[in-house]
Design an enzyme around this catalytic site. Structure first.
Site, PDB file in Angstrom:
ATOM      1  N   GLU A  15       0.826  -1.195  -0.039  1.00 35.25           N
ATOM      2  CA  GLU A  15       0.015  -0.085   0.071  1.00 35.25           C
ATOM      3  C   GLU A  15       0.902   1.253   0.044  1.00 35.25           C
ATOM      4  O   GLU A  15       0.397   2.341  -0.564  1.00 35.25           O
ATOM      5  CB  GLU A  15      -0.877   0.169   1.471  1.00 35.25           C
ATOM      6  CG  GLU A  15      -1.729  -1.141   1.396  1.00 35.25           C
ATOM      7  CD  GLU A  15      -2.634  -1.123   2.732  1.00 35.25           C
ATOM      8  OE1 GLU A  15      -3.766  -1.822   2.538  1.00 35.25           O
ATOM      9  OE2 GLU A  15      -2.049  -0.837   3.901  1.00 35.25           O
ATOM     10  N   THR A  99      -5.949   0.258   2.397  1.00 36.06           N
ATOM     11  CA  THR A  99      -7.161  -0.183   2.062  1.00 36.06           C
ATOM     12  C   THR A  99      -8.135  -0.675   2.814  1.00 36.06           C
ATOM     13  O   THR A  99      -8.072  -0.695   4.070  1.00 36.06           O
ATOM     14  CB  THR A  99      -6.866  -1.494   1.025  1.00 36.06           C
ATOM     15  OG1 THR A  99      -6.194  -2.311   1.839  1.00 36.06           O
ATOM     16  CG2 THR A  99      -5.794  -1.088  -0.086  1.00 36.06           C
ATOM     17  N   ASP A 208     -12.458  -4.432  -1.832  1.00 34.59           N
ATOM     18  CA  ASP A 208     -13.398  -5.526  -1.920  1.00 34.59           C
ATOM     19  C   ASP A 208     -14.937  -5.081  -1.239  1.00 34.59           C
ATOM     20  O   ASP A 208     -14.705  -4.127  -0.484  1.00 34.59           O
ATOM     21  CB  ASP A 208     -12.835  -6.600  -1.076  1.00 34.59           C
ATOM     22  CG  ASP A 208     -12.638  -6.349   0.280  1.00 34.59           C
ATOM     23  OD1 ASP A 208     -11.391  -6.024   0.335  1.00 34.59           O
ATOM     24  OD2 ASP A 208     -13.539  -6.536   1.365  1.00 34.59           O
TER      25      ASP A 208
END
Ligand code: ADE
Length: 250
Positions: A15, A99, A208
């Site tokens: 990330e 994330t 997601d």
């Protein structure tokens, strides 16, 4: 007082790497105590001094995985804030970037950038009256409505737990927390920031959909690369916006 010193806490190397490279931040091996697996990258960006910290790799199980989850996040954040304080270079602002899973019922889609309005835990259930709110541990984020408008980002609560998946009780608490996104660090990072009185908020990119029909781990791995890229695009804009502004202007 305007913001000039920004600490950015990012759990995973994947990330952080695109952003660290993009801004040409340099590793500072002396920043954390030698016993820790944490990493720090520092440098100037326009008029701001930036410190990016990551949680490093798991040394105990001898694997190549990142130290995700609340324990490393709280310790790394605490030590980073303490280090900056000890050299009279207190962070003016702490940004937790990374994330997250997104809730489609709250309008989240893959690749969306969310700024946190608050954080809370969904896996600390303590059925003793005074301990219940402590367990949930809701902490308000610094208000960043102007930044959200500037970035065209969404705003919402981030719910934190130590699992990538979730079970029914987690699900109930994520709903109770009114979560738009779900991660594994935000509430822990905010807790450490509160100890130092450092204003904080999260910048989270959706990998997601938690209330979708694909398993989180599959969707997460599929989208991690693109999400890291999207974080790399969003973060410099965030830094550009916050640097040289007062906290009230965010
Ligand atoms: N990070 C990215 N996706 C996540 C999810 N579904 N849960 C927790 N952390 C995440």
């Amino acid at each position: 007082m305007v913001i000039t010193r920004v600490l950015i806490a990012i759990a995973m190397e994947a990330e952080a790497s695109p952003f660290v490279t993009h801004l040409n931040l340099q590793p500072d091996p002396t920043f954390f105590p030698p016993q820790t697996p944490f990493n720090a990258f520092r440098g100037k960006y326009n008029s701001c001094e930036l410190t990016v910290v990551t949680n490093g790799k798991d040394t105990i199980h001898n694997t190549n995985v990142d130290n995700v989850g609340t324990v490393p996040a709280a310790v790394a954040t605490f030590l980073a804030l303490q280090k900056m304080n000890s050299t009279s270079e207190d962070a003016d602002l702490l940004i937790n970037a990374g994330t997250c899973g997104g809730f489609s019922r709250k309008g989240a889609a893959i690749g969306d950038v969310f700024l946190t309005t608050a954080v809370a835990n969904h896996d600390r259930r303590i059925a003793i009256p005074d301990f219940t709110p402590y367990g949930i541990g809701r902490i308000e984020s610094h208000s960043v409505e102007n930044l959200a408008k500037h970035l065209n980002a969404k705003l919402g609560v981030c719910t934190t737990g130590n699992s990538l998946d979730f079970h029914e009780l987690d699900s109930h608490h994520m709903l109770q927390n009114d979560a738009s996104v779900k991660d594994m660090e935000a509430a822990a990072i905010a807790w450490s920031a509160e100890l130092f009185g450092t204003p904080h908020f999260g910048v989270k990119v959706v990998t997601d959909i938690v209330d979708g029909d694909k398993p989180s781990h599959e969707e997460f791995l599929e989208n991690l690369g693109t999400a890291a890229q999207s974080l790399q695009e969003a973060l410099p804009k965030v830094i550009d916006f916050v640097c040289d502004k007062t906290h009230d202007e965010l």
